[in-house]
Design a protein around this motif. Sequence first.
Motif, PDB file in Angstrom:
ATOM      1  N   GLY A   1       0.962  -1.200  -0.176  1.00 21.52           N
ATOM      2  CA  GLY A   1      -0.102   0.167   0.117  1.00 21.52           C
ATOM      3  C   GLY A   1       0.813   1.330   0.094  1.00 21.52           C
ATOM      4  N   SER A   2       1.808   1.201   0.647  1.00 22.37           N
ATOM      5  CA  SER A   2       2.852   2.536   0.787  1.00 22.37           C
ATOM      6  C   SER A   2       3.316   2.363  -0.595  1.00 22.37           C
ATOM      7  CB  SER A   2       3.777   2.380   1.838  1.00 22.37           C
ATOM      8  OG  SER A   2       3.391   2.218   3.119  1.00 22.37           O
ATOM      9  N   LEU A   3       3.855   1.487  -1.213  1.00 20.00           N
ATOM     10  CA  LEU A   3       4.401   1.414  -2.615  1.00 20.00           C
ATOM     11  C   LEU A   3       3.542   2.137  -3.582  1.00 20.00           C
ATOM     12  CD1 LEU A   3       6.295  -2.101  -2.692  1.00 20.00           C
ATOM     13  CD2 LEU A   3       7.278   0.330  -2.913  1.00 20.00           C
ATOM     14  N   PHE A   4       2.433   1.629  -3.522  1.00 17.22           N
ATOM     15  CA  PHE A   4       1.399   2.444  -4.299  1.00 17.22           C
ATOM     16  C   PHE A   4       1.259   3.712  -4.179  1.00 17.22           C
ATOM     17  CE2 PHE A   4      -0.792  -1.912  -5.263  1.00 17.22           C
ATOM     18  CZ  PHE A   4      -0.697  -1.732  -6.767  1.00 17.22           C
TER      19      PHE A   4
ATOM     20  N   VAL B   1       5.419   9.988  -7.235  1.00 14.39           N
ATOM     21  CA  VAL B   1       6.422  10.338  -7.869  1.00 14.39           C
ATOM     22  C   VAL B   1       6.482  10.194  -9.349  1.00 14.39           C
ATOM     23  CG1 VAL B   1       8.144   9.406  -5.937  1.00 14.39           C
ATOM     24  CG2 VAL B   1       7.662   7.987  -7.773  1.00 14.39           C
ATOM     25  N   LEU B   2       5.530   9.690  -9.845  1.00 13.44           N
ATOM     26  CA  LEU B   2       5.158   9.437 -11.195  1.00 13.44           C
ATOM     27  C   LEU B   2       4.079  10.183 -11.708  1.00 13.44           C
ATOM     28  CD1 LEU B   2       5.305   5.325 -11.566  1.00 13.44           C
ATOM     29  CD2 LEU B   2       7.068   6.815 -11.989  1.00 13.44           C
ATOM     30  N   CYS B   3       3.058  10.716 -10.909  1.00  9.17           N
ATOM     31  CA  CYS B   3       2.102  11.490 -11.217  1.00  9.17           C
ATOM     32  C   CYS B   3       2.112  12.727 -10.468  1.00  9.17           C
ATOM     33  CB  CYS B   3       0.666  10.698 -11.233  1.00  9.17           C
ATOM     34  SG  CYS B   3       0.525   9.413 -11.798  1.00  9.17           S
ATOM     35  N   ASP B   4       1.572  14.100 -11.125  1.00 10.49           N
ATOM     36  CA  ASP B   4       1.220  15.082 -10.460  1.00 10.49           C
ATOM     37  C   ASP B   4      -0.238  15.195 -10.084  1.00 10.49           C
ATOM     38  OD1 ASP B   4       3.810  16.451 -10.425  1.00 10.49           O
ATOM     39  OD2 ASP B   4       3.502  17.030 -12.521  1.00 10.49           O
TER      40      ASP B   4
ATOM     41  N   TYR C   1      11.003  -3.270  -7.293  1.00 11.77           N
ATOM     42  CA  TYR C   1      12.237  -3.744  -8.215  1.00 11.77           C
ATOM     43  C   TYR C   1      11.948  -2.831  -9.373  1.00 11.77           C
ATOM     44  CZ  TYR C   1      16.242  -5.624 -10.373  1.00 11.77           C
ATOM     45  OH  TYR C   1      17.397  -5.706 -11.131  1.00 11.77           O
ATOM     46  N   THR C   2      12.993  -1.995  -9.665  1.00 10.47           N
ATOM     47  CA  THR C   2      12.880  -1.048 -10.681  1.00 10.47           C
ATOM     48  C   THR C   2      14.244  -0.804 -11.222  1.00 10.47           C
ATOM     49  OG1 THR C   2      12.099   0.945 -11.810  1.00 10.47           O
ATOM     50  CG2 THR C   2      12.714   1.094  -9.062  1.00 10.47           C
ATOM     51  N   GLU C   3      14.498  -0.716 -12.409  1.00  8.51           N
ATOM     52  CA  GLU C   3      15.755  -0.384 -13.070  1.00  8.51           C
ATOM     53  C   GLU C   3      16.132   1.004 -13.210  1.00  8.51           C
ATOM     54  OE1 GLU C   3      16.789  -2.608 -16.612  1.00  8.51           O
ATOM     55  OE2 GLU C   3      15.949  -4.482 -15.781  1.00  8.51           O
ATOM     56  N   ASN C   4      15.021   1.713 -12.984  1.00  5.60           N
ATOM     57  CA  ASN C   4      14.945   3.378 -13.137  1.00  5.60           C
ATOM     58  C   ASN C   4      15.490   3.758 -11.817  1.00  5.60           C
ATOM     59  OD1 ASN C   4      14.427   5.964 -13.267  1.00  5.60           O
ATOM     60  ND2 ASN C   4      12.892   5.615 -14.962  1.00  5.60           N
ATOM     61  N   GLN C   5      16.810   4.469 -11.931  1.00  5.65           N
ATOM     62  CA  GLN C   5      17.247   4.723 -10.836  1.00  5.65           C
ATOM     63  C   GLN C   5      16.692   6.112 -10.244  1.00  5.65           C
ATOM     64  OE1 GLN C   5      19.326   3.186  -8.398  1.00  5.65           O
ATOM     65  NE2 GLN C   5      18.890   1.605  -9.754  1.00  5.65           N
ATOM     66  N   ASP C   6      16.187   7.183 -11.158  1.00  2.00           N
ATOM     67  CA  ASP C   6      15.439   8.019 -10.800  1.00  2.00           C
ATOM     68  C   ASP C   6      14.244   7.728  -9.967  1.00  2.00           C
ATOM     69  OD1 ASP C   6      17.321   9.773 -11.822  1.00  2.00           O
ATOM     70  OD2 ASP C   6      16.206   9.713 -14.027  1.00  2.00           O
ATOM     71  N   VAL C   7      13.573   6.814 -10.409  1.00  2.00           N
ATOM     72  CA  VAL C   7      12.329   6.177  -9.602  1.00  2.00           C
ATOM     73  C   VAL C   7      12.623   5.690  -8.277  1.00  2.00           C
ATOM     74  CG1 VAL C   7      10.323   4.698  -9.873  1.00  2.00           C
ATOM     75  CG2 VAL C   7      11.101   6.030 -11.840  1.00  2.00           C
ATOM     76  N   ALA C   8      13.678   4.939  -8.376  1.00  2.00           N
ATOM     77  CA  ALA C   8      14.219   4.211  -7.186  1.00  2.00           C
ATOM     78  C   ALA C   8      14.669   5.401  -6.138  1.00  2.00           C
ATOM     79  CB  ALA C   8      15.386   3.580  -7.418  1.00  2.00           C
ATOM     80  N   ASN C   9      15.439   6.271  -6.565  1.00  2.00           N
ATOM     81  CA  ASN C   9      15.743   7.130  -5.576  1.00  2.00           C
ATOM     82  C   ASN C   9      14.711   8.200  -4.987  1.00  2.00           C
ATOM     83  OD1 ASN C   9      18.472   6.547  -5.825  1.00  2.00           O
ATOM     84  ND2 ASN C   9      18.995   8.035  -7.503  1.00  2.00           N
ATOM     85  N   ALA C  10      13.537   8.563  -5.991  1.00  2.00           N
ATOM     86  CA  ALA C  10      12.279   9.491  -5.564  1.00  2.00           C
ATOM     87  C   ALA C  10      11.793   8.609  -4.526  1.00  2.00           C
ATOM     88  CB  ALA C  10      11.799   9.741  -6.928  1.00  2.00           C
ATOM     89  N   VAL C  11      11.458   7.459  -4.814  1.00  2.00           N
ATOM     90  CA  VAL C  11      10.671   6.462  -3.928  1.00  2.00           C
ATOM     91  C   VAL C  11      11.377   6.365  -2.499  1.00  2.00           C
ATOM     92  CG1 VAL C  11       9.792   3.989  -3.386  1.00  2.00           C
ATOM     93  CG2 VAL C  11       9.452   5.296  -5.575  1.00  2.00           C
ATOM     94  N   ALA C  12      12.807   6.062  -2.783  1.00  2.00           N
ATOM     95  CA  ALA C  12      13.681   5.945  -1.475  1.00  2.00           C
ATOM     96  C   ALA C  12      13.432   7.140  -0.550  1.00  2.00           C
ATOM     97  CB  ALA C  12      15.107   5.891  -1.736  1.00  2.00           C
TER      98      ALA C  12
END
Length: 554
Positions: free
Chosen positions: A168-171, A177-180, A333-344
């Motif tokens: 739920g937190s991941l969603f 981070v993906l949508c405004d 699990y994502t290969e996109n480091q921009d997404v990974a860092n934003a979620v982190a």
Amino acid sequence: SSSAVAMPQGLDFSQALSEIEGMGGKGSNLPEMRVRPLAKRRVDMHSFCNPSGFQRSPYLSARGNFANIFQGSTEEGYKAYHADKYDEDKNPNGIINFGTSENKLCFDLMSKRLTQADMNVMDPSLLQYPDWKGHLFLREEVARFLTYYCKAPAPLKAENVIVLNGCGSLFSALATVLCDPGEAVLIATPFYGGITQSVFLYGNVKLVYVYLDSKITGTNTRPFQLTVEKLEKALQDARAEGVTVRALILLNPQNPLGDIYSLSELRDYLEFAKRHELHVIVDEIYMLSVFDESATFHSVLGMDRLPDPQRTHVMWGITKDFAVSGIRFGTLYTENQDVANAVASLCYFHGVCGPVQHKVAQLLRDRGQSVAPYWINQVYLRANHARLKAAHTYVTDELKTLGVPFLNRNAGFFVWIDFRKYLKTGTFEEELLLWKRFLDNKVLLSCGKAFECSEPGWFRIIFADKTHRLQLGMQRIRKVLEEREQEILAEEKEQPCQSDQDGKADSTDEVIFVSRHQDPSCASNSSLGDLIGLLQQQMRSSDWLQKNTVEQFA
């Protein structure tokens, strides 16, 4: 609870609250909702908001007030259950919970494993702030675990793993981070309703529904089938009304349907997303809960080539597959480091405590005497699958005896049931009344509207429970259905001219006994058990049994 509030395109909570306050409890139905402009029905609040007697709290913001009333049958039933839980000894007349998707079959196995000596470690580093992505030792184990069970063509990397306290937190994090605010994600209905809270209420992101139905036509080889054509139509309709869609959510295995997507279907969905530059969020939370060998699960991470790896993000957690819903742990699990860092960066709010990270790492690395996880494969999964299969068989056999159509899948903890014949007028209001009637008879189910199902009368039942609770719960369900059947018969005798309901499908025309997960090429196959179930359904739906009662035979 039958009122609908459509979210304005700008997602103005104040405007939404004003609309709620101005509603006099006026109901709405799906056909009316569908003719409204798409942008004004982006999130249908039909099953979430009850404006009856609503008063705006002076202590809360508009957003806070909205969160305060954002609830539906799922939350109402959950609260009722916790206030009156069934207990064989202390409260035998309490509510049996067939509504919450939990596996209650493996407490003996998990409690023993989680209390073994290797689990009880308290290192200083576990009591300090970790890397916000999660401790490296855990992310390495997650990468190895997913490489093995997802059948990845190459070893997955720890740097692409992020750990949060539940999916739920991941969603919520991914939506943020993906949508405004005001933008949207695409999702097929029916779907797990908790996603609405995570994506919309928390992330201020809207949902574009891809409505699926139970009818089998030339292009639909199984009920509620998701196709690229349906995705294209929903996306183009949204764009035509100025709604920006950023992502597609896929649930595999699907909750509440239990469908498992084939490799070709997954590839088609991912290619569709690539064409339109959409992110794809794939929730594989039930990937190890496929309990029949005839069904094969394919993970997105097991594909030889991802069409758009930078926009493909896969979620999994231990909550379902390891029967520990009380331990909040999810991984991305994502290969996109921009997404990974934003979620982190959001993991500060959604982190997993150090001691739990240690326990999860120990659980996932349980290799024992083999290269493959020994205890997981040879002990836990073997027992869990056998227990799930036995419980599923019991519930579906009961449904067949009752002549109730259902989707018979082999993944997850749930069965999607067709109770449409127990609705006289075929409305969501009537569905809610039937749901409340089950609750009054001390059994909690989930009604279709909680999953945004487009057809009134579908319910989800959770079968991953102990035998004595399944037996008693099914007895209570049978009682409600038999009473309802007699009421409908009595009403039809009083009003014979209305016995044929306009616009309502006869369940006997669309009996759905799918014996196992099938690829489209073999979906037309039918087993002897399915045919027997069809005959039982046709017998029960005719008036022959009413005219020829047991008493008359005696």
